[in-house]
Write an enzyme that holds these catalytic residues in place. Structure first.
Site, PDB file in Angstrom:
ATOM      1  N   ASN A  11      -4.743 -28.414  15.260  1.00  0.00           N
ATOM      2  CA  ASN A  11      -6.045 -28.842  15.777  1.00  0.00           C
ATOM      3  C   ASN A  11      -5.820 -30.106  16.615  1.00  0.00           C
ATOM      4  OD1 ASN A  11      -8.666 -29.609  16.227  1.00  0.00           O
ATOM      5  ND2 ASN A  11      -9.122 -30.129  14.088  1.00  0.00           N
ATOM      6  N   TRP A  12      -5.816 -29.923  17.921  1.00  0.00           N
ATOM      7  CA  TRP A  12      -5.501 -31.057  18.808  1.00  0.00           C
ATOM      8  C   TRP A  12      -6.653 -32.043  18.942  1.00  0.00           C
ATOM      9  CZ3 TRP A  12      -2.684 -28.605  23.686  1.00  0.00           C
ATOM     10  CH2 TRP A  12      -1.458 -28.065  23.281  1.00  0.00           C
ATOM     11  N   LYS A  13      -7.831 -31.654  18.496  1.00  0.00           N
ATOM     12  CA  LYS A  13      -9.013 -32.531  18.604  1.00  0.00           C
ATOM     13  C   LYS A  13      -9.192 -32.991  20.059  1.00  0.00           C
ATOM     14  CE  LYS A  13      -8.370 -33.640  13.788  1.00  0.00           C
ATOM     15  NZ  LYS A  13      -8.573 -34.548  12.676  1.00  0.00           N
ATOM     16  N   HIS A  96     -15.917 -28.194  11.156  1.00  0.00           N
ATOM     17  CA  HIS A  96     -14.974 -29.284  10.867  1.00  0.00           C
ATOM     18  C   HIS A  96     -15.771 -30.527  10.453  1.00  0.00           C
ATOM     19  CE1 HIS A  96     -11.986 -32.407  11.368  1.00  0.00           C
ATOM     20  NE2 HIS A  96     -11.066 -31.457  11.313  1.00  0.00           N
ATOM     21  N   GLU A 166     -10.407 -28.909   3.488  1.00  0.00           N
ATOM     22  CA  GLU A 166     -10.012 -30.175   4.103  1.00  0.00           C
ATOM     23  C   GLU A 166     -10.808 -31.315   3.465  1.00  0.00           C
ATOM     24  OE1 GLU A 166      -8.113 -29.849   8.228  1.00  0.00           O
ATOM     25  OE2 GLU A 166     -10.258 -30.026   8.491  1.00  0.00           O
ATOM     26  N   GLY A 233      -3.799 -31.680  11.997  1.00  0.00           N
ATOM     27  CA  GLY A 233      -4.340 -32.504  13.077  1.00  0.00           C
ATOM     28  C   GLY A 233      -3.238 -33.315  13.737  1.00  0.00           C
ATOM     29  N   GLY A 234      -3.136 -34.580  13.355  1.00  0.00           N
ATOM     30  CA  GLY A 234      -2.213 -35.526  13.997  1.00  0.00           C
ATOM     31  C   GLY A 234      -0.806 -34.987  14.213  1.00  0.00           C
TER      32      GLY A 234
HETATM   33  P1  PGA Z   1      -4.975 -34.555  10.078  1.00  0.00           P
HETATM   34  O1  PGA Z   1      -6.253 -33.705  10.523  1.00  0.00           O
HETATM   35  O2  PGA Z   1      -3.827 -33.581   9.903  1.00  0.00           O
HETATM   36  O3  PGA Z   1      -4.738 -35.516  11.217  1.00  0.00           O
HETATM   37  O4  PGA Z   1      -5.315 -35.233   8.810  1.00  0.00           O
HETATM   38  C1  PGA Z   1      -6.534 -32.450   9.964  1.00  0.00           C
HETATM   39  C2  PGA Z   1      -7.798 -31.893  10.547  1.00  0.00           C
HETATM   40  O5  PGA Z   1      -8.724 -32.669  10.802  1.00  0.00           O
HETATM   41  O6  PGA Z   1      -7.931 -30.691  10.782  1.00  0.00           O
END
Ligand code: PGA
Length: 252
Positions: A11-13, A96, A166, A233-234
């Site tokens: 998930n690149w956001k 999300h 999550e 995410g990150g």
């Molecule tokens: P994160 O994010 O791996 O940076 O904690 C996960 C997500 O929000 O899907």
């Protein structure tokens, strides 16, 4: 439960900034995929990068980070399932916590899931508590979210959904849930799905974990946590880290 292909979603956001950077990251993931990987690999970029990335690889599946529940009309700023399908997008992240924090309700999440299933797309529905309390109220919170998602779904429909557990406190904090927390929640979700449907249906739903998954903790989280993959995410913004996470996921 056996033999379901695990899924790892990046998930690149709101990253990266340019399409050139997006292509570089995407191609680095594609090139780094080793033969024999045992996971379905999915990348979820911001909307504007989807057309370019859709031309680059079939080995990496594309997801969108959101969708609207109407197909057309006067809805400024929204994107419909059919628009995404036109670019080969088959997965969509729904609900999300970062979108829920901007006001998305359980009702909207439910409508998005319904419209995606009608289009034969796969919703990746995020659920998870904001905080952990000693009395275990967080189970009730997760139960409420999951019941709301399942409300209008038949057993066949729910089997097409990916549930992403999550916990909000673990997202982007570097503080992942422990393997025991993850295992406990996996069992809780399966037992709730069994109550709402039946054992066979519960066994078909893919349940994945997200929240500070890193190259260093992925293998343990996967092996002990008992989930079917990850929402990352990150760590999905660095090809090397994302590839290590993919490599640590195996078919059970
Ligand atoms: P994160 O994010 O791996 O940076 O904690 C996960 C997500 O929000 O899907």
């Amino acid at each position: 439960m056996a033999n379901r292909i695990p899924i790892v979603i990046g998930n690149w956001k709101l990253n990266p900034t340019t399409v050139a950077e997006a292509k570089t990251l995407f191609l680095a993931v594609k090139r780094g995929l080793k033969k024999g990987i045992q996971a379905e690999v999915v990348v979820s970029p911001p909307f504007p990068f989807i057309p370019d990335l859709s031309r680059l690889s079939a080995a990496v599946v594309l997801a969108a980070q959101d969708v609207f529940y109407e197909e057309s009309g006067a809805f400024t700023g929204e994107v419909s399932p059919a628009m995404l399908l036109g670019f080969g997008v088959t997965y969509v992240i729904v609900g999300h916590s970062e979108r829920r924090a901007l006001g998305e309700s359980d009702d909207q999440v439910e409508r998005k899931v319904q419209v995606l299933l009608r289009r034969k797309m796969t919703p990746v529905v995020c659920i998870g508590e904001r905080e952990r309390d000693e009395r275990g109220d967080y189970f009730g919170f997760v139960e409420k979210q999951l019941r709301s998602v399942c409300k209008g779904l038949t057993a066949k429909q729910v089997s097409q959904v990916v549930i992403a557990y999550e916990p909000v406190w673990a997202i982007g904090t570097g503080k992942s849930a422990t393997v025991d927390d993850v295992k406990e929640m996996q069992l809780f979700i399966v037992s709730l799905l069994t109550k709402l449907y039946d054992r066979a249906t519960a066994g078909r739903v893919r349940i994945i974990y997200g929240g500070s998954v890193k190259a260093e903790n992925a293998a343990d989280l996967h092996q002990v946590g008992g989930m079917n993959g990850f929402l990352v995410g990150g760590a999905s913004l660095k090809a090397e880290d994302f590839l290590k996470i993919i490599g640590s996921v195996i078919v059970r």
